[in-house]
Write a protein that holds these residues in place. Structure first.
Motif, PDB file in Angstrom:
ATOM      1  N   MET A   1      32.693  36.496  51.161  1.00  0.00           N
ATOM      2  CA  MET A   1      33.875  35.679  50.926  1.00  0.00           C
ATOM      3  C   MET A   1      33.848  35.122  49.512  1.00  0.00           C
ATOM      4  N   ASN A   2      35.011  35.125  48.884  1.00  0.00           N
ATOM      5  CA  ASN A   2      35.147  34.562  47.540  1.00  0.00           C
ATOM      6  C   ASN A   2      35.914  33.244  47.607  1.00  0.00           C
ATOM      7  N   ASN A   3      35.508  32.321  46.789  1.00  0.00           N
ATOM      8  CA  ASN A   3      36.255  31.070  46.656  1.00  0.00           C
ATOM      9  C   ASN A   3      36.650  30.897  45.198  1.00  0.00           C
ATOM     10  N   LEU A   4      37.965  30.846  44.961  1.00  0.00           N
ATOM     11  CA  LEU A   4      38.486  30.665  43.610  1.00  0.00           C
ATOM     12  C   LEU A   4      39.064  29.263  43.472  1.00  0.00           C
ATOM     13  N   GLN A   5      39.046  28.768  42.257  1.00  0.00           N
ATOM     14  CA  GLN A   5      39.616  27.461  41.978  1.00  0.00           C
ATOM     15  C   GLN A   5      40.481  27.561  40.729  1.00  0.00           C
ATOM     16  N   CYS A   6      41.592  26.837  40.744  1.00  0.00           N
ATOM     17  CA  CYS A   6      42.485  26.860  39.590  1.00  0.00           C
ATOM     18  C   CYS A   6      43.333  25.599  39.565  1.00  0.00           C
ATOM     19  N   GLU A  26      50.477  28.333  28.626  1.00  0.00           N
ATOM     20  CA  GLU A  26      50.441  27.645  27.334  1.00  0.00           C
ATOM     21  C   GLU A  26      49.597  26.376  27.383  1.00  0.00           C
ATOM     22  N   SER A  27      49.396  25.845  28.582  1.00  0.00           N
ATOM     23  CA  SER A  27      48.675  24.575  28.725  1.00  0.00           C
ATOM     24  C   SER A  27      47.167  24.747  28.670  1.00  0.00           C
ATOM     25  N   ARG A  28      46.712  26.004  28.713  1.00  0.00           N
ATOM     26  CA  ARG A  28      45.286  26.332  28.752  1.00  0.00           C
ATOM     27  C   ARG A  28      44.635  25.980  30.069  1.00  0.00           C
ATOM     28  N   GLN A  29      45.409  25.624  31.056  1.00  0.00           N
ATOM     29  CA  GLN A  29      44.856  25.403  32.380  1.00  0.00           C
ATOM     30  C   GLN A  29      44.562  26.751  33.040  1.00  0.00           C
ATOM     31  N   ARG A  30      43.702  26.737  34.062  1.00  0.00           N
ATOM     32  CA  ARG A  30      43.362  27.971  34.767  1.00  0.00           C
ATOM     33  C   ARG A  30      44.520  28.366  35.685  1.00  0.00           C
ATOM     34  N   ILE A  31      44.994  29.608  35.496  1.00  0.00           N
ATOM     35  CA  ILE A  31      46.124  30.124  36.264  1.00  0.00           C
ATOM     36  C   ILE A  31      45.642  31.301  37.109  1.00  0.00           C
ATOM     37  N   VAL A  32      45.944  31.282  38.384  1.00  0.00           N
ATOM     38  CA  VAL A  32      45.678  32.417  39.267  1.00  0.00           C
ATOM     39  C   VAL A  32      46.996  32.864  39.872  1.00  0.00           C
ATOM     40  N   MET A  33      47.237  34.170  39.850  1.00  0.00           N
ATOM     41  CA  MET A  33      48.442  34.735  40.463  1.00  0.00           C
ATOM     42  C   MET A  33      48.028  35.698  41.569  1.00  0.00           C
ATOM     43  N   LEU A  34      48.677  35.584  42.702  1.00  0.00           N
ATOM     44  CA  LEU A  34      48.411  36.437  43.850  1.00  0.00           C
ATOM     45  C   LEU A  34      49.682  37.205  44.190  1.00  0.00           C
ATOM     46  N   LEU A  87      44.564  27.990  50.129  1.00  0.00           N
ATOM     47  CA  LEU A  87      45.135  29.115  50.856  1.00  0.00           C
ATOM     48  C   LEU A  87      44.064  30.150  51.135  1.00  0.00           C
ATOM     49  N   LEU A  88      44.207  30.812  52.265  1.00  0.00           N
ATOM     50  CA  LEU A  88      43.327  31.904  52.659  1.00  0.00           C
ATOM     51  C   LEU A  88      44.025  33.224  52.356  1.00  0.00           C
ATOM     52  N   TYR A  89      43.335  34.151  51.705  1.00  0.00           N
ATOM     53  CA  TYR A  89      43.934  35.423  51.347  1.00  0.00           C
ATOM     54  C   TYR A  89      43.080  36.593  51.830  1.00  0.00           C
ATOM     55  N   GLU A  90      43.689  37.776  51.837  1.00  0.00           N
ATOM     56  CA  GLU A  90      42.980  38.989  52.241  1.00  0.00           C
ATOM     57  C   GLU A  90      43.460  40.165  51.406  1.00  0.00           C
ATOM     58  N   ILE A  98      41.496  30.109  47.958  1.00  0.00           N
ATOM     59  CA  ILE A  98      41.866  29.654  46.621  1.00  0.00           C
ATOM     60  C   ILE A  98      42.200  28.171  46.705  1.00  0.00           C
ATOM     61  N   ASP A  99      41.464  27.359  45.975  1.00  0.00           N
ATOM     62  CA  ASP A  99      41.773  25.932  45.861  1.00  0.00           C
ATOM     63  C   ASP A  99      42.636  25.732  44.616  1.00  0.00           C
ATOM     64  N   TYR A 100      43.700  24.976  44.759  1.00  0.00           N
ATOM     65  CA  TYR A 100      44.617  24.765  43.640  1.00  0.00           C
ATOM     66  C   TYR A 100      44.996  23.291  43.537  1.00  0.00           C
ATOM     67  N   GLN A 101      45.479  22.913  42.354  1.00  0.00           N
ATOM     68  CA  GLN A 101      46.023  21.570  42.174  1.00  0.00           C
ATOM     69  C   GLN A 101      47.542  21.570  42.275  1.00  0.00           C
ATOM     70  N   ARG A 102      48.169  22.602  41.702  1.00  0.00           N
ATOM     71  CA  ARG A 102      49.609  22.782  41.868  1.00  0.00           C
ATOM     72  C   ARG A 102      49.892  24.226  42.275  1.00  0.00           C
ATOM     73  N   LEU A 103      50.909  24.399  43.094  1.00  0.00           N
ATOM     74  CA  LEU A 103      51.253  25.716  43.640  1.00  0.00           C
ATOM     75  C   LEU A 103      52.709  26.032  43.300  1.00  0.00           C
ATOM     76  N   ILE A 104      52.954  27.278  42.838  1.00  0.00           N
ATOM     77  CA  ILE A 104      54.316  27.733  42.559  1.00  0.00           C
ATOM     78  C   ILE A 104      54.596  28.947  43.443  1.00  0.00           C
ATOM     79  N   LEU A 105      55.576  28.824  44.300  1.00  0.00           N
ATOM     80  CA  LEU A 105      55.967  29.924  45.182  1.00  0.00           C
ATOM     81  C   LEU A 105      57.064  30.750  44.504  1.00  0.00           C
ATOM     82  N   CYS A 106      56.773  32.021  44.289  1.00  0.00           N
ATOM     83  CA  CYS A 106      57.746  32.966  43.734  1.00  0.00           C
ATOM     84  C   CYS A 106      57.770  34.179  44.649  1.00  0.00           C
ATOM     85  N   CYS A 107      58.107  33.926  45.903  1.00  0.00           N
ATOM     86  CA  CYS A 107      57.916  34.911  46.973  1.00  0.00           C
ATOM     87  C   CYS A 107      59.031  35.945  47.080  1.00  0.00           C
TER      88      CYS A 107
END
Length: 445
Positions: A1-6, A26-34, A87-90, A98-107
């Protein structure tokens, strides 16, 4: 199992998601896209062996790939919410959180497919589905294609069919000529759309027309089309149809977002009713790639704390919101389309459940209790969406897991929680305290 943080997690790599990633990056924060597709671009910028991506799609992909604070997980699906802001992913390689501070849904969105006699015959597909097959290399050389349904997507599909060697013998649009003419006369407000419409114009386009039946023995051979007061029959090899798009809101509902008009409700900065949760693109209301790009950028800037840059894009978004509103008003579906299917017409093609079998049901939950509706491969994505339109049923509350998942993935779902009545957490009898029922009653979730 992998645990990511962003700091910022983005779900969906279509135009809205790519735009959000570029802005947040642009903010230099860590961004993860799924994203659940093998390559970024979503449906409108779907990549494949037979695709020449538009220049704007290539620019966004290259710009996002150049970010050193960005990670993309392709061919990956969200299974559940496994904890607060987690969120749990597969995917094929395994599963993780994936642990996040802010989430953007573009579903994004999916096609609305309404049942009619013969719609399950081989050779009948969704309009967007056929376009996706073409992008993946399907050749239609010499084939006769009927395209039917509603919305601007039909013209884009017809263009793809022609480029793939197919012959469009009819493009049946259910909207009446009066509304189409009014829409066309106002396109000057959006010059880019005027140029696009001139490029996609098709001489086989017929308004006030819709498919009533598909016929064939082993596969499709003819279709019957209602054109005004007449029913005409067309011999063809394929039928591609779709009655517009519906927003993908299941994950948003699972996370507790407010839903209005079957789309995620957002404020001026694309924030949902849930703190630190934003949404952009078609899941907030179908509006096209231009609107999705503007909304994605606003969400990306807002989620990463750059409110000034987000506010600078509000006027641009407003332009494309007006276009989306014009499209929505033009392609309102004819109520007659609700009555195309007969009692023996399949509603759920995965489990062979007919319209007659759920005739007495009052909502989706009742339909599932008395049949196997929604229990097949698509997990109700097609039949539940169709039933919602046909019977004016409320949107069913999604359940965990959101998709069929492996046992090792399901084992990672967090501990059972007290049910708040929304059906968003697993229930297991006595292990859960439920506010919705008394101890002697059966749990409705």
């Amino acid at each position: 199992m992998n645990n990511l943080q962003c700091e910022v997690l983005i779900i969906g790599a279509g135009p809205a998601g790519l735009s959000a990633a570029l802005a947040a990056g642009e903010s230099r924060q860590r961004i993860v896209m799924l994203d659940d597709n093998p390559r970024p671009g979503g449906q409108i910028w779907r990549d494949g062996p037979a695709v020449a991506l538009p220049a704007i799609a290539l620019r966004y992909r290259q710009a996002v790939n150049a970010l050193d604070n960005f990670t993309l997980l392709s061919a990956t699906k969200v299974v559940a919410q496994s904890g607060p802001q987690q969120l749990l992913y597969e995917n094929a390689q395994g599963c993780g959180t994936i642990d996040y501070q802010r989430l953007i849904l573009c579903c994004g969105a999916r096609e609305l497919l309404l049942p009619f006699p013969g719609w399950t015959l081989p050779g009948v597909t969704g309009a967007g589905g056929l376009q996706a097959q073409i992008k993946n290399g399907l050749s239609l050389q010499g084939e006769r294609i009927v395209i039917a349904g509603s919305g601007p997507l039909l013209l884009a599909v017809a263009d793809s069919v022609t480029k793939a060697g197919g012959k469009v013998i009819l493009l049946a649009e259910q909207a009446p000529m009066k509304r189409l003419a009014s829409f066309a006369s106002g396109l000057w407000h959006w010059p880019a759309k005027v140029r696009q419409s001139l490029r996609l114009i098709n001489r086989r386009y017929r308004p006030n027309s819709y498919v009533v039946e598909a016929l064939g023995e082993q596969r499709l051979s003819t279709v019957r089309i209602q054109q005004g007061d007449q029913v005409r029959t067309f011999a063809c090899d394929r039928l591609a149809y779709g009655f517009g798009l519906v927003a993908n809101i299941e994950l948003a509902m699972l996370l507790g977002c407010r839903i209005e008009n079957a789309a995620i409700t957002v404020d001026a900065l694309q924030q949902t009713s849930v703190t630190n949760l934003y949404a952009a693109g078609e899941c907030t209301g179908v509006g096209g790639s231009e609107l999705a790009l503007a909304e994605g950028a606003i969400a990306g800037y807002a989620a990463s704390g750059n409110i000034v840059r987000a506010q600078a894009l509000l006027a641009k978004r407003s332009v494309w919101q007006r276009f989306a509103s014009a499209v929505s008003q033009t392609f309102i579906l004819n109520p007659t389309l609700k009555n195309l299917g007969a009692a023996d017409t399949f509603l759920c093609r995965c489990e062979d459940v007919t319209l007659g079998e759920i005739d007495a049901a009052t909502d989706w939950a009742a339909a599932k209790l008395h049949s196997r509706c929604g229990m097949g491969a698509c997990q109700g994505k097609i039949c539940a969406t169709a039933a919602r339109h046909l019977f004016d049923w409320p949107i069913p509350q999604p359940r965990v897991p959101l998709i069929p998942a492996r046992l090792e993935t399901l084992a990672l779902i967090g501990p059972l929680q007290k049910c708040e009545g929304g059906g968003t957490v697993p229930c297991s009898g006595a292990e859960v305290i439920c506010d919705r029922v008394d101890a002697e009653e059966e749990c409705p979730n």
